[in-house]
Design a protein around this motif. Structure first.
Motif, PDB file in Angstrom:
ATOM      1  N   LYS A 261       0.637   3.051   6.569  1.00 63.07           N
ATOM      2  CA  LYS A 261       1.093   1.683   6.034  1.00 63.07           C
ATOM      3  C   LYS A 261       1.989   0.946   7.279  1.00 63.07           C
ATOM      4  O   LYS A 261       1.773  -0.285   7.493  1.00 63.07           O
ATOM      5  CB  LYS A 261       1.326   1.573   4.847  1.00 63.07           C
ATOM      6  N   LEU A 262       2.699   1.728   7.656  1.00 64.68           N
ATOM      7  CA  LEU A 262       3.964   1.357   8.613  1.00 64.68           C
ATOM      8  C   LEU A 262       3.282   1.183  10.100  1.00 64.68           C
ATOM      9  O   LEU A 262       3.455   0.042  10.674  1.00 64.68           O
ATOM     10  CB  LEU A 262       5.047   2.183   8.731  1.00 64.68           C
TER      11      LEU A 262
ATOM     12  N   GLU B 211       7.322  -7.299   8.542  1.00 64.00           N
ATOM     13  CA  GLU B 211       6.508  -6.731   7.560  1.00 64.00           C
ATOM     14  C   GLU B 211       6.688  -5.169   7.261  1.00 64.00           C
ATOM     15  O   GLU B 211       6.352  -4.647   6.464  1.00 64.00           O
ATOM     16  CB  GLU B 211       4.843  -6.825   8.304  1.00 64.00           C
ATOM     17  N   LEU B 212       7.280  -4.616   8.572  1.00 67.16           N
ATOM     18  CA  LEU B 212       7.658  -3.162   8.333  1.00 67.16           C
ATOM     19  C   LEU B 212       8.752  -2.869   7.146  1.00 67.16           C
ATOM     20  O   LEU B 212       8.699  -2.341   6.448  1.00 67.16           O
ATOM     21  CB  LEU B 212       8.017  -2.917   9.872  1.00 67.16           C
TER      22      LEU B 212
ATOM     23  N   GLN C 118       9.327  -4.905   4.703  1.00 66.28           N
ATOM     24  CA  GLN C 118       8.832  -5.088   3.409  1.00 66.28           C
ATOM     25  C   GLN C 118       8.209  -3.853   2.888  1.00 66.28           C
ATOM     26  O   GLN C 118       8.157  -3.369   1.717  1.00 66.28           O
ATOM     27  CB  GLN C 118       7.982  -6.482   3.507  1.00 66.28           C
ATOM     28  N   SER C 119       7.171  -3.287   3.766  1.00 68.40           N
ATOM     29  CA  SER C 119       6.457  -2.389   3.310  1.00 68.40           C
ATOM     30  C   SER C 119       7.116  -0.886   3.221  1.00 68.40           C
ATOM     31  O   SER C 119       6.950  -0.319   2.131  1.00 68.40           O
ATOM     32  CB  SER C 119       5.474  -1.820   4.693  1.00 68.40           C
TER      33      SER C 119
ATOM     34  N   ASP D 228       0.477   0.093  10.578  1.00 68.60           N
ATOM     35  CA  ASP D 228      -0.426  -1.026  10.375  1.00 68.60           C
ATOM     36  C   ASP D 228       0.516  -2.330  10.503  1.00 68.60           C
ATOM     37  O   ASP D 228      -0.276  -3.301  10.668  1.00 68.60           O
ATOM     38  CB  ASP D 228      -1.383  -1.173   9.064  1.00 68.60           C
ATOM     39  N   CYS D 229       1.861  -2.253  10.625  1.00 71.36           N
ATOM     40  CA  CYS D 229       2.379  -3.497  10.535  1.00 71.36           C
ATOM     41  C   CYS D 229       2.596  -3.945  11.763  1.00 71.36           C
ATOM     42  O   CYS D 229       2.637  -3.344  12.949  1.00 71.36           O
ATOM     43  CB  CYS D 229       3.951  -3.113   9.946  1.00 71.36           C
ATOM     44  N   GLU D 230       2.600  -5.356  11.982  1.00 75.16           N
ATOM     45  CA  GLU D 230       2.383  -6.226  12.957  1.00 75.16           C
ATOM     46  C   GLU D 230       3.804  -6.629  13.416  1.00 75.16           C
ATOM     47  O   GLU D 230       4.054  -7.184  14.867  1.00 75.16           O
ATOM     48  CB  GLU D 230       1.313  -7.263  12.894  1.00 75.16           C
ATOM     49  N   ASP D 231       4.965  -6.842  12.740  1.00 74.39           N
ATOM     50  CA  ASP D 231       6.234  -7.229  12.965  1.00 74.39           C
ATOM     51  C   ASP D 231       7.166  -6.461  12.204  1.00 74.39           C
ATOM     52  O   ASP D 231       6.887  -5.726  11.289  1.00 74.39           O
ATOM     53  CB  ASP D 231       6.453  -8.639  12.917  1.00 74.39           C
TER      54      ASP D 231
END
Length: 211
Positions: A92-93, A101-102, A104-105, A95-98
């Motif tokens: 999941k991390l 987002e990282l 938050q995930s 796949d983070c783009e910024d």
């Protein structure tokens, strides 16, 4: 010589007898009548035969081994849970783009899986700030597990917390503190294993400089 003196000064070397019995574990097999004749003091039951005492010790040892096996199985179950969670979190991390987002995930997954009250990535900007003091004092060895002062809790999390897990990221990621808090004052402690935190820290060290 009186009986009391005989007990204090036996006419033989007890160490030699001990070593002989250790070297000849079949001794009582050859003289089984001694097992029933010999008596061993027992705190609760008075004098008991050597056979009874040996059986009791064996039962105690079996009980101890069962407790140790149960503890190992519990630890293995916990480690498997952590391993599976880390695999899912890693995907999941990645796949983070910024960085937003990282963050938050990371926060959502750790809170949901383990019930942590706070999860933060905190950048230490000012070398003279309260955060820099925490960076130098609490994270001199790279990690910190345990309790914080009220002032430290407020500075890191904006609230009083029970116990915390802190890690400093690598220089490539900047002066960043990876901070987790639990409402349980005993959840994080200095003797705990840092396997979960270390695996996530390595992933953050790899990702943050690229975002």
């Amino acid at each position: 010589m009186t009986e009391a003196n005989t007990r204090l000064n036996p006419p033989f070397d007890e160490q030699i007898i001990r070593e002989y019995l250790l070297d000849n574990p079949d001794f009582f097999n050859r003289f089984p009548e001694l097992l029933l004749a010999m008596k061993v003091p027992h705190v609760e039951r008075g004098a008991v035969s050597l056979v009874e005492r040996r059986q009791e010790l064996l039962r105690q040892r079996v009980g101890q081994l069962e407790e140790e096996i149960t503890a190992l199985m519990t630890m293995a179950t916990q480690n498997e849970r952590i391993f599976r969670f880390n695999l899912q979190l890693c995907q999941k991390l990645l796949d983070c783009e910024d960085i937003g987002e990282l963050r938050q995930s990371l926060t959502h997954e750790l809170k949901q899986e383990f019930g942590f009250s706070h999860v933060r990535l905190i950048t230490v900007h000012d070398i003279d700030s309260d955060l820099s003091v925490i960076w130098r004092n609490r994270l001199a060895d790279g990690y910190y597990f345990g309790r914080l002062t009220h002032h430290e809790s407020m500075r890191l999390f904006g609230a009083d917390v029970g116990s915390v897990s802190l890690a400093r990221l690598s220089d490539e990621a900047g002066q960043v503190i990876f901070a987790i808090a639990s409402g349980d004052a005993t959840h994080f402690h200095p003797e705990m294993d840092c396997m979960l935190l270390e695996q996530i820290r390595q992933l953050l060290d790899h990702m943050i400089p690229k975002l």
